[in-house]
Design an enzyme around this catalytic site. Sequence first.
Site, short mmCIF file in Angstrom:
data_model
loop_
_atom_site.label_atom_id
_atom_site.label_comp_id
_atom_site.label_asym_id
_atom_site.label_seq_id
_atom_site.Cartn_x
_atom_site.Cartn_y
_atom_site.Cartn_z
N ASN A 9 0.85 -1.19 0.00
CA ASN A 9 0.00 0.00 0.00
C ASN A 9 0.90 1.26 0.00
O ASN A 9 1.60 1.53 0.98
CB ASN A 9 -0.89 -0.05 1.25
CG ASN A 9 -1.84 1.13 1.34
OD1 ASN A 9 -1.45 2.25 1.06
ND2 ASN A 9 -3.06 0.87 1.76
N LYS A 10 0.84 2.00 -1.11
CA LYS A 10 1.75 3.15 -1.25
C LYS A 10 1.44 4.25 -0.23
O LYS A 10 2.34 4.99 0.19
CB LYS A 10 1.65 3.72 -2.67
CG LYS A 10 2.16 2.75 -3.72
CD LYS A 10 2.38 3.46 -5.05
CE LYS A 10 3.05 2.56 -6.07
NZ LYS A 10 2.12 1.81 -6.92
N GLY A 11 0.18 4.37 0.14
CA GLY A 11 -0.20 5.39 1.12
C GLY A 11 0.42 5.08 2.48
O GLY A 11 0.99 5.96 3.14
N LYS A 12 0.34 3.82 2.89
CA LYS A 12 0.96 3.42 4.17
C LYS A 12 2.46 3.67 4.12
O LYS A 12 3.04 4.21 5.07
CB LYS A 12 0.77 1.91 4.40
CG LYS A 12 -0.54 1.45 4.91
CD LYS A 12 -0.39 -0.04 5.27
CE LYS A 12 -1.70 -0.70 5.54
NZ LYS A 12 -1.56 -2.14 5.82
N ASP A 70 -1.21 -4.32 9.91
CA ASP A 70 -2.57 -4.52 9.43
C ASP A 70 -3.45 -3.48 10.11
O ASP A 70 -3.31 -3.22 11.31
CB ASP A 70 -3.07 -5.93 9.74
CG ASP A 70 -4.17 -6.34 8.77
OD1 ASP A 70 -3.90 -6.42 7.56
OD2 ASP A 70 -5.32 -6.56 9.21
N PHE A 153 -5.27 8.33 1.82
CA PHE A 153 -5.70 7.17 1.04
C PHE A 153 -6.88 6.51 1.77
O PHE A 153 -7.30 6.96 2.85
CB PHE A 153 -4.53 6.17 0.87
CG PHE A 153 -4.10 5.51 2.15
CD1 PHE A 153 -3.21 6.14 3.00
CD2 PHE A 153 -4.60 4.26 2.53
CE1 PHE A 153 -2.81 5.54 4.19
CE2 PHE A 153 -4.21 3.66 3.73
CZ PHE A 153 -3.31 4.30 4.55
N ASP A 156 -9.74 7.94 4.35
CA ASP A 156 -9.42 9.28 4.88
C ASP A 156 -10.47 10.33 4.50
O ASP A 156 -10.80 11.19 5.33
CB ASP A 156 -8.04 9.75 4.40
CG ASP A 156 -6.90 9.08 5.17
OD1 ASP A 156 -7.16 8.50 6.24
OD2 ASP A 156 -5.76 9.14 4.69
N LYS A 183 -2.16 14.44 10.09
CA LYS A 183 -2.53 13.02 10.20
C LYS A 183 -1.39 12.24 10.86
O LYS A 183 -1.61 11.39 11.72
CB LYS A 183 -2.85 12.43 8.83
CG LYS A 183 -3.18 10.94 8.93
CD LYS A 183 -3.55 10.28 7.63
CE LYS A 183 -3.80 8.79 7.87
NZ LYS A 183 -3.98 8.01 6.66
N ARG A 189 -1.54 4.57 12.87
CA ARG A 189 -0.26 4.04 12.38
C ARG A 189 0.91 4.78 13.04
O ARG A 189 1.89 4.17 13.44
CB ARG A 189 -0.23 4.24 10.85
CG ARG A 189 0.97 3.68 10.14
CD ARG A 189 0.72 3.58 8.65
NE ARG A 189 -0.44 2.75 8.39
CZ ARG A 189 -1.65 3.23 8.04
NH1 ARG A 189 -1.86 4.51 7.85
NH2 ARG A 189 -2.67 2.41 7.88
P1 ITT Z 1 -0.97 -4.24 2.75
O1 ITT Z 1 -1.75 -5.43 3.26
O2 ITT Z 1 -0.12 -4.58 1.58
O3 ITT Z 1 -0.24 -3.52 3.84
P2 ITT Z 1 -3.61 -3.12 2.43
O4 ITT Z 1 -4.13 -1.81 1.95
O5 ITT Z 1 -4.27 -4.36 1.87
O6 ITT Z 1 -2.03 -3.17 2.16
P3 ITT Z 1 -4.61 -3.80 5.04
O7 ITT Z 1 -4.90 -5.20 4.65
O8 ITT Z 1 -3.97 -3.53 6.37
O9 ITT Z 1 -3.64 -3.12 3.98
O10 ITT Z 1 -5.94 -2.97 4.90
C1 ITT Z 1 -5.97 -1.68 5.42
C2 ITT Z 1 -7.13 -0.93 4.79
O11 ITT Z 1 -7.78 -0.16 5.83
C3 ITT Z 1 -6.62 0.07 3.77
O12 ITT Z 1 -6.56 -0.49 2.47
C4 ITT Z 1 -7.63 1.20 3.92
O13 ITT Z 1 -8.77 0.90 3.17
C5 ITT Z 1 -7.97 1.14 5.40
N1 ITT Z 1 -7.06 2.02 6.16
C6 ITT Z 1 -6.11 1.66 7.06
N2 ITT Z 1 -5.46 2.73 7.54
C7 ITT Z 1 -5.99 3.79 6.92
C8 ITT Z 1 -5.71 5.18 6.96
O14 ITT Z 1 -4.72 5.67 7.68
N3 ITT Z 1 -6.46 5.98 6.21
C9 ITT Z 1 -7.45 5.50 5.44
N4 ITT Z 1 -7.77 4.21 5.32
C10 ITT Z 1 -7.03 3.35 6.05
#
Ligand code: ITT
Length: 206
Positions: A9-12, A70, A153, A156, A183, A189
């Site tokens: 996830n590029k946003g993370k 996660d 992302f 948000d 944020k 996170r």
């Molecule tokens: P990875 O598993 O590769 O890390 P992912 O996006 O699939 O990527 P997750 O399984 O942990 O990650 O799912 C997290 C989801 O929860 C993410 O895709 C968003 O939809 C939501 N999410 C988590 N943190 C968020 C944030 O800070 N802002 C907005 N949405 C968030």
Amino acid sequence: MELWVATSNKGKLAEFRALLEGRGVEVHSPAEISIYSSPLENGDSFEANARIKARALKVFKPTEWVIGEDSGLEVAGLDGLPGIHSARYAGERASDAENVAKLLKMLKIRSPNNRAARFRAVMVALSPQGEERIYQGVLNGQIAEQARGQHGFGYDPIFIPETTSDQPEMVNKTLAELPPAIKNRLSHRAQALRQWAEDQQIFEAR
Ligand code: ITT
């Protein structure tokens, strides 16, 4: 120090990099490993899925710090959903916009007046010596009536974080309307990563 973050996830990833900027930590991701493929996230909790991701990447980087994270959004009026299903709430390959649209629709049907929600993040950190530590963060807030803002992302644009009286500039703003630096001060996170960084004496303990 190198830190390998098991995320696609590029946003993370951008948030990890911003949070650790200037702290002597090089943040890497599995995108740099051509033969890596993301594991199936079939755990029944944030922690289980974070561990699955951390262990899958640790195979490739046994002597470095590896973090699996996660996270997700738990909405009170939807009995805690989408929770661990947040990334795929509207279907296997759903976009952020599709997930947001489904959440607004479900809340309108099920519980339009109870908009309380929280973001949760669980990190499983595996040390170069192979020890496991767990870190968590929670951000409380409300679901907005409509998506607003361009930053961030995922959910948000519909998440309004709880504010305190000394933060008037944040009142009724979604995370996507607030500057990323704000944020990163508050987020689920950021809370979890800060604890890891404090344990490594990268950040000073508060
Ligand atoms: P990875 O598993 O590769 O890390 P992912 O996006 O699939 O990527 P997750 O399984 O942990 O990650 O799912 C997290 C989801 O929860 C993410 O895709 C968003 O939809 C939501 N999410 C988590 N943190 C968020 C944030 O800070 N802002 C907005 N949405 C968030």
